[in-house]
Scaffold this active site. Sequence first.
Site, short mmCIF file in Angstrom:
data_model
loop_
_atom_site.label_atom_id
_atom_site.label_comp_id
_atom_site.label_asym_id
_atom_site.label_seq_id
_atom_site.Cartn_x
_atom_site.Cartn_y
_atom_site.Cartn_z
N HIS A 204 0.81 -1.22 0.00
CA HIS A 204 0.00 0.00 0.00
C HIS A 204 0.85 1.27 0.00
O HIS A 204 0.41 2.30 0.50
CB HIS A 204 -0.94 0.01 1.20
CG HIS A 204 -2.26 -0.65 0.93
ND1 HIS A 204 -3.40 -0.41 1.66
CD2 HIS A 204 -2.63 -1.57 -0.01
CE1 HIS A 204 -4.39 -1.15 1.20
NE2 HIS A 204 -3.94 -1.85 0.18
N HIS A 304 -4.76 -3.93 -11.71
CA HIS A 304 -5.43 -3.71 -10.43
C HIS A 304 -6.94 -3.79 -10.65
O HIS A 304 -7.45 -3.27 -11.63
CB HIS A 304 -5.04 -2.32 -9.92
CG HIS A 304 -5.71 -1.91 -8.64
ND1 HIS A 304 -6.69 -0.94 -8.59
CD2 HIS A 304 -5.52 -2.30 -7.37
CE1 HIS A 304 -7.08 -0.75 -7.35
NE2 HIS A 304 -6.38 -1.57 -6.58
#
Length: 395
Positions: A204, A304
Amino acid sequence: MIPVKITAIRSVIVNAEMRNWLFVKVETDQPGLHGWGEASLEWKTRSVAGAVEDYAPMAIGEDPTRIEHLYQKLYRQSFWRAGVIGLSAISGIEQACWDILGKMLNRPVYQLLGGAVREKVRMYTHLSGGDMRAVYESQRSADPQVFIDRAQEVIARGYRAVKVLITPPTEALNPIADYKYAEKMMEALRLAVGDDIDIMVDCHGRHSLANAVEFCRVLAPFRPYFVEEPVPPENVDLMAEVRKASPVPIATGERLVTRFQFRELFEKMACHVIQPDLCHCGGLWEAKKIAAMAEVYSMGVAPHNPLGPVANAVALHFALSTPNFLIQEDMLSDVSWRWDVVKHSLEMKDGYWLPTTAPGLGIEVDETAAARHPFQQETLHPLTVRAHDGAVLDW
C-alpha cells in the site's frame, strides 16, 4: 454499420459496503442499444459521478464507435488535464463505448482488441476479502491464522494465487518487531499453502526506502510472486531504487493514470510488473497502449481491480487480448449479492476466467436490483491508521 449517436450518459451507483460501485451507462439513439462501463473510485464516488455529468455534454451527439476520437476529445478539450477522478469518469464512458461497438458488430470486445492470445485468464484474490479490520486485528495479535484460514478457503475455490497485506504501516524508520511480524506471517502462510500457490504481498505504498528494502529482504526466502507498492508511487526515483536493491520482483502502477504517467516508470526501469487499473487509467484502449509500452521493457502486466462486476468483465477482455498479461486481481468475496445486480456471461473455473462469446462486454446491469443498494458513505475512514504517537500513517 448504421449511424449511431450518443444521447445520454448517466451513473448508476451501488453501495457494496467497502466501496460504492459506479456504473456508467451510455445510451444511444438506436432503440435498445446502450453500453456499460465502470468508474468506481473509493471515497470519491460523488466526485466521479459529477465528472461523468461534466463530460456528458462533450460526448452527447458523438458517434460512440469513434472511441479514440471520443477519448481524445474528453481528455484534451477540457483544457485542465484530468487526474484520477476525471480519468475514472472517462474510463467508464470509454468502456461503455466498446460495449456498444461489440454489440453492434455482434462480437465480444476482446475480438475487437486483436483477438485472444490465451485460452483462459489466471486470477488471484485477497485474503482479507476487503476486510481491512481483520488485517489490523492480525497485526495487533501477531496471529497468522486468519490469513491461513482464508488462504485455505480461496484455494478450495480453485485459486492458485493469493494476495496478502502483511507489512505494517511504518514511519521513516521502524522497529525490528515490524520486520519480524512480516517474516512470521509470510513464513506461516508459505508453510500452510506450499510451493504451488503464488503469494503476492501488497504494501500500500506505506514504507520509506530503507523499510521497503528490508521488508523485501525479509520476505525473499518465502518467494513472493511480487511485492506491490513498497514505497509511495508518486516518487518514481524511490521506486527505482527499491527495484534495484530488492531480491524479489516489484509491482506498481494502480494509482497512475494514462501512458504519460507510466512513461517514467518504464524509462527508469522502476518495477518488474505494472498494474494499471482499467477503471482509472483511461479505459481499455489506454490500458492497451500502456501494456504495449511495458512489453518493450519486458515488463509483465497484472491489472489492479478490487472493484465491481462490470470491471471484472472489462478486465477479462483486456487480459484475453494482451500478450504480456500475467495475472488478474479480483475481489469476488466483498458482498454476497455481487452477481445479483448484473446479468452476465462470465465463467470461472479452477482459478481462471474463461472466454465469453457474448457480444460487447458480456454484462448488463440490472438497474432494479442495483437500486436496492443505494449510495452510502464508505465506512473505512473511521479506521484511521496511526503511529505510536498518534500521527497519521498510510493505510
